[in-house]
Design an enzyme around this catalytic site. Structure first.
Site, short mmCIF file in Angstrom:
data_model
loop_
_atom_site.label_atom_id
_atom_site.label_comp_id
_atom_site.label_asym_id
_atom_site.label_seq_id
_atom_site.Cartn_x
_atom_site.Cartn_y
_atom_site.Cartn_z
N GLU A 137 90.86 9.89 56.19
CA GLU A 137 92.30 10.14 56.15
C GLU A 137 92.64 11.33 57.04
OE1 GLU A 137 93.68 10.50 52.15
OE2 GLU A 137 93.01 8.48 51.60
N TRP A 166 91.50 6.85 62.15
CA TRP A 166 90.24 6.59 62.86
C TRP A 166 89.51 5.40 62.27
CZ3 TRP A 166 90.40 8.29 67.43
CH2 TRP A 166 90.98 9.54 67.73
N GLN A 289 58.61 19.71 88.36
CA GLN A 289 58.33 19.93 86.95
C GLN A 289 59.60 20.07 86.12
OE1 GLN A 289 56.44 23.67 85.14
NE2 GLN A 289 54.67 22.30 85.35
N PHE A 348 71.10 13.27 87.30
CA PHE A 348 71.91 12.63 88.34
C PHE A 348 72.66 13.65 89.19
CE2 PHE A 348 70.92 8.78 86.26
CZ PHE A 348 71.43 7.70 86.97
N GLY A 349 72.76 14.88 88.70
CA GLY A 349 73.48 15.91 89.44
C GLY A 349 74.95 15.58 89.57
N GLU A 373 80.32 8.51 60.44
CA GLU A 373 79.32 8.27 59.40
C GLU A 373 78.78 9.59 58.83
OE1 GLU A 373 77.60 5.38 58.05
OE2 GLU A 373 79.32 4.26 58.80
#
Length: 396
Positions: A137, A166, A289, A348-349, A373
């Site tokens: 709610e 929601w 690394q 991915f930069g 949840e």
């Protein structure tokens, strides 16, 4: 019915039956062929994926936990986890939209009458109707007992008043399982659960709410204004709503954790592929690394997350109390999904920040796992409570 062949000797043995492996492969194949190619389309449009839903319904990948006698698969919690991970790997928004019925029917599975099951389950399975779970709610999220929606007994009916927010799949739902206070002064013992049909006078649903991710899983507010609900639609006994909601969480959190694992796994796969192809200073960036260790940590999270989700599910399927394990799985898997998607964007930069690459969507989709949840903080509160519960037992 599909059966789990996991057995306990010295511990949990993670071995799937042949039927389970077939189910897992079915879900993986469906996800790769039907969901993955259209994930970006639904993310951009925010439409509810009706066509994918009906295809999934035809092959048995929705309404899974509804018993066979009502047309469902009669799947257990672990089997739900297998499917949730594979579908969420392709798109967690579509996966959530498709599998929400399995959350909404849990109160009926746990406490519903035979008449209620006969009336509603076939409409979900045979007619492709949608049912939403109405708990949250505007002023009551983590504080489940703090809901303000009321249900007042009047003859052979209850008069329902209040608002929920929601509520996933609400824009397309035909039915709702609604938690309301039958005794506003009764605290935890004053809550009850009802089946409410969308076409009952006084029920209304807002337009879909704008949100960060999981766009295909539309969410909305649901309003109840003097809604007359037949007393026969009370699920279980009056006053049992809070305990019923807690029992629902124990069975619903493992599949949510498994879905988060699917997102974490997808982020790992995308990062591994990109880091192996992208070169810098004359070599693939995976050879550095700083990047390689990041990929290793991502893999560790995926493996640990899956094991935790499966254990929580297995305990539920054995009829054993799994409150602690479900909370651990939900907290860890949600954090694993979030961290893996963050790391994938980093790998991915600059490209990771672009909608032209998949990891941007994964990061937006992942955040909600730390919220719905039960937030990660709520899961940790449960874990602390269970720690002291076990300590008290040990001292007796």
């Amino acid at each position: 019915m599909l059966h789990d062949t996991m057995a306990e000797s010295t511990g949990l043995q993670l071995e799937l039956s042949e039927e389970m492996r077939m189910l897992q492969e079915l879900a993986r194949d469906f996800a790769r062929k039907e969901i993955l190619p259209r994930a970006d389309e639904y993310d951009r449009s925010g439409e509810w994926p009706w066509d994918i839903f009906h295809k999934a319904r035809e092959v048995g990948l929705v309404n899974m936990n509804i018993p066979e006698e009502y047309g469902g698969l009669g799947a257990n919690v672990l089997e739900e986890c297998l499917v949730a991970e594979e579908l969420a790997y392709a798109c967690s928004g579509i996966q959530t939209a498709l599998m929400l019925n399995q959350l909404a029917v849990l109160p009926l599975l746990l406490a519903g009458s035979d008449e209620q099951k006969k009336r509603y389950f076939p409409r979900l399975v045979d007619e492709g109707k949608i049912m939403s779970y109405c708990m949250t709610e505007p002023d009551a999220g983590s504080d489940v007992a703090g809901i303000k929606t009321t249900a007042t007994r009047k003859g052979d009916s209850y008069i329902l008043n209040g608002a929920k927010t929601w509520i996933t799949d609400a824009p397309v739902a035909s039915f709702f399982t609604v938690f309301a206070k039958t005794d506003p002064e009764g605290g935890h013992k004053g809550m009850s659960c009802f089946i409410v049909e969308r076409d009952y006078p006084g029920v209304s649903v807002s337009k879909p709410l704008e949100k960060m991710g999981q766009h295909a899983a539309q969410a909305a507010m649901v309003f109840f204004e003097e809604v007359e609900v037949p007393a026969s639609n009370l699920v279980g006994r009056e006053g049992d709503g809070f305990m019923l909601a807690m029992q629902v969480f124990d069975r619903s959190r493992p599949p949510v954790a498994a879905a988060a694992t699917g997102v974490a796994r997808r982020a790992l796969d995308e990062a591994v592929k990109y880091a192996g192809e992208r070169t810098a200073f004359g070599q693939p960036i995976a050879q550095f690394q700083g990047v390689g260790f990041m990929l290793a940590d991502m893999r560790i999270r995926v493996e640990a997350a899956r094991a935790l989700a499966w254990k929580a599910a297995w305990l539920a399927d054995q009829g054993r109390r799994n409150t602690l394990e479900a909370a651990i799985a939900k907290a860890f898997c949600a954090d694993a999904a979030m961290q893996n998607t963050l790391d994938a964007v980093q790998v991915f930069g600059g490209n990771g920040y672009s909608r032209e690459y998949p990891v941007e969507k994964l990061m937006r989709d992942a955040k909600i796992y730390q919220i719905y949840e039960g937030t990660t903080q709520i899961q940790k509160a449960i874990i602390v409570r269970e720690l002291y519960r076990d300590a008290r037992r040990g001292s007796q």
